[in-house]
Design an enzyme around this catalytic site. Structure first.
Site, PDB file in Angstrom:
ATOM      1  N   ARG A   1       4.373  -8.946   0.334  1.00 49.32           N
ATOM      2  CA  ARG A   1       4.488  -8.049  -0.817  1.00 49.32           C
ATOM      3  C   ARG A   1       5.637  -7.067  -0.656  1.00 49.32           C
ATOM      4  O   ARG A   1       6.166  -6.884   0.443  1.00 49.32           O
ATOM      5  CB  ARG A   1       3.164  -7.284  -0.998  1.00 49.32           C
ATOM      6  CG  ARG A   1       1.975  -8.195  -1.258  1.00 49.32           C
ATOM      7  CD  ARG A   1       0.653  -7.491  -1.115  1.00 49.32           C
ATOM      8  NE  ARG A   1       0.367  -7.130   0.258  1.00 49.32           N
ATOM      9  CZ  ARG A   1      -0.805  -6.664   0.693  1.00 49.32           C
ATOM     10  NH1 ARG A   1      -1.797  -6.485  -0.165  1.00 49.32           N
ATOM     11  NH2 ARG A   1      -0.991  -6.355   1.960  1.00 49.32           N
TER      12      ARG A   1
ATOM     13  N   HIS B   1      -2.822  -1.478  -5.575  1.00 44.97           N
ATOM     14  CA  HIS B   1      -2.790  -0.411  -4.573  1.00 44.97           C
ATOM     15  C   HIS B   1      -1.633   0.560  -4.818  1.00 44.97           C
ATOM     16  O   HIS B   1      -0.593   0.505  -4.177  1.00 44.97           O
ATOM     17  CB  HIS B   1      -2.707  -0.965  -3.162  1.00 44.97           C
ATOM     18  CG  HIS B   1      -3.252   0.016  -2.171  1.00 44.97           C
ATOM     19  ND1 HIS B   1      -4.364  -0.241  -1.404  1.00 44.97           N
ATOM     20  CD2 HIS B   1      -2.881   1.277  -1.859  1.00 44.97           C
ATOM     21  CE1 HIS B   1      -4.628   0.813  -0.639  1.00 44.97           C
ATOM     22  NE2 HIS B   1      -3.736   1.758  -0.905  1.00 44.97           N
TER      23      HIS B   1
ATOM     24  N   GLU C   1     -11.211  -1.677  -4.627  1.00 42.46           N
ATOM     25  CA  GLU C   1     -10.590  -1.049  -3.461  1.00 42.46           C
ATOM     26  C   GLU C   1      -9.395  -0.204  -3.890  1.00 42.46           C
ATOM     27  O   GLU C   1      -9.055  -0.125  -5.071  1.00 42.46           O
ATOM     28  CB  GLU C   1     -10.157  -2.109  -2.450  1.00 42.46           C
ATOM     29  CG  GLU C   1      -9.119  -3.101  -2.956  1.00 42.46           C
ATOM     30  CD  GLU C   1      -8.778  -4.182  -1.937  1.00 42.46           C
ATOM     31  OE1 GLU C   1      -9.507  -4.311  -0.926  1.00 42.46           O
ATOM     32  OE2 GLU C   1      -7.780  -4.892  -2.149  1.00 42.46           O
TER      33      GLU C   1
ATOM     34  N   ASP D   1       0.816  -1.214   0.000  1.00 45.48           N
ATOM     35  CA  ASP D   1       0.000   0.000   0.000  1.00 45.48           C
ATOM     36  C   ASP D   1       0.854   1.270   0.000  1.00 45.48           C
ATOM     37  O   ASP D   1       0.710   2.131   0.869  1.00 45.48           O
ATOM     38  CB  ASP D   1      -0.943   0.023   1.210  1.00 45.48           C
ATOM     39  CG  ASP D   1      -1.791  -1.230   1.320  1.00 45.48           C
ATOM     40  OD1 ASP D   1      -2.076  -1.830   0.266  1.00 45.48           O
ATOM     41  OD2 ASP D   1      -2.157  -1.599   2.446  1.00 45.48           O
TER      42      ASP D   1
END
Length: 362
Positions: A326, A298, A235, A51
């Site tokens: 990630r 993201h 999202e 993110d």
């Protein structure tokens, strides 16, 4: 990749397998050929985690992320070197936002910094308590201190405000025609399971810490490329503006799987009402993984140090094993002749890329 020529050059020089079939903007500039300096390149990933959020202000980049104990900010002049993280806000011992801090974003409005984030009153799964909140800096310092402005209203009954808030994550602000909006990912109704479909919503804001209208639905995971898996998700919405166009680039498919990818909403006319779903045109996927780069999603956007290049930061899975292991990656993107973003293909780990224009050699 900047052009077919550069892709071939990278493949030959570094003997790395890559594709030369990605779409490149007709308006893309000529490739920057490498100079003699040995450190004029970087390779992905640029950091561990997920993110990624970056904002550029007064010649510096500020990265914002969640971590143990709260929310962190770092400052750097190198887009590809995020810098040392400093804890700027610690989670409280009690309350709605004591746990599960997700995807914070740092923004600047009217002389103050604001951090939008998701949190929950209970730690761990099932992730059914996530709500969105905002912090406000006391002064003009991104490192704080910050005042907790509380939970943001994200529901359908404005008269009841916080008590009527719905599940909400990944909230980001949109400024358009003098009006401030909030855009986020949420559930149609609060639920007892986190295996619940996520949609994109928008609402008006009266100031950076107050949502002043009921939410409006602008996107649901209905297209074949954003549905049909374990769980249908929209999202991670991010605002991108260019040549009088407004885009919302969002993540879709499952975040824990290699099929995670980016979709795009385009406001067909900036004078139209952004709270009307019919004002937005959906296309996608606009950025997705390959057999070497999996689960891209993201993102956030910025420009090179000299302002001449557009860059995307995103996270990608480290393997095809389901889960949230990630890392963060950076890549230049271009624009088509009619003003749409062209992201191309994600560049694999270890493939050298020229440093962002204007950035000093590492």
């Amino acid at each position: 990749m900047k052009s077919t020529f550069q892709a071939l050059w990278v493949c030959l020089l570094f003997v790395v397998g890559c594709s030369t079939s990605s779409t490149v903007s007709p308006a893309a500039k000529q490739p920057r050929l490498p100079g003699p300096a040995k450190n004029a390149y970087f390779t992905n990933p640029i950091a561990d985690g997920a993110d990624p959020w970056v904002i550029k202000r007064n010649g510096a980049y500020y990265f914002c992320s969640a971590g143990k104990g709260g929310i962190y900010v770092s400052r750097t002049h190198s887009l590809t070197v995020p810098g040392d993280k400093v804890l700027v806000w610690a989670t409280p011992d009690t309350g709605w936002n004591r746990s599960n801090i997700w995807a914070p974003e740092l923004h600047y409005f009217n002389g103050k910094w604001y951090i939008y984030y998701a949190a929950a009153k209970k730690s761990g799964s099932p992730f059914i308590h996530q709500r969105s909140g905002v912090l406000e800096s006391v002064g003009d310092d991104p490192f704080g201190p910050y005042t907790d402005k509380g939970m943001l209203y994200t529901g359908d009954s404005i008269a009841y405000a916080t008590s009527a808030a719905k599940w909400a994550i990944d909230l980001t602000p949109l400024q358009l025609n003098g009006q401030l909006y909030a855009v986020w990912s949420g559930w149609e109704q609060n639920a007892a399971t986190d295996k619940t479909k996520q949609h994109l919503y928008i609402a008006r804001m009266s100031n950076p810490w107050t949502i002043s209208s009921n939410r409006a639905l602008i996107s649901s995971p209905q297209e074949p490329w954003e549905s049909g898996g374990e769980l249908d998700l929209n999202e991670g919405p991010q605002v991108l503006k260019h040549q009088e166009k407004v885009f919302i680039i969002y993540s879709t498919r499952e975040s824990w799987l290699k099929e995670y990818r980016l979709g795009q909403l385009t406001l067909s006319d900036t004078l139209l009402n952004p709270m009307d779903a019919g004002s937005w045109m959906k296309t996608g996927p606009v950025f997705q993984g390959t057999d070497k780069v999996m689960g891209v999603g993201h993102c956030s956007f910025t420009t090179s140090p000299d302002g001449t290049e557009s860059w995307i930061l995103y996270h990608s899975k480290k393997s095809d094993v389901p889960g949230w292991d990630r890392d963060v990656r950076a890549q230049e993107f271009t624009w088509s002749a009619d003003g749409f973003p062209v992201f191309g293909l994600p560049i694999p780990v270890g493939v050298p890329q020229p440093l962002p224009s204007g950035q000093e050699e590492e």
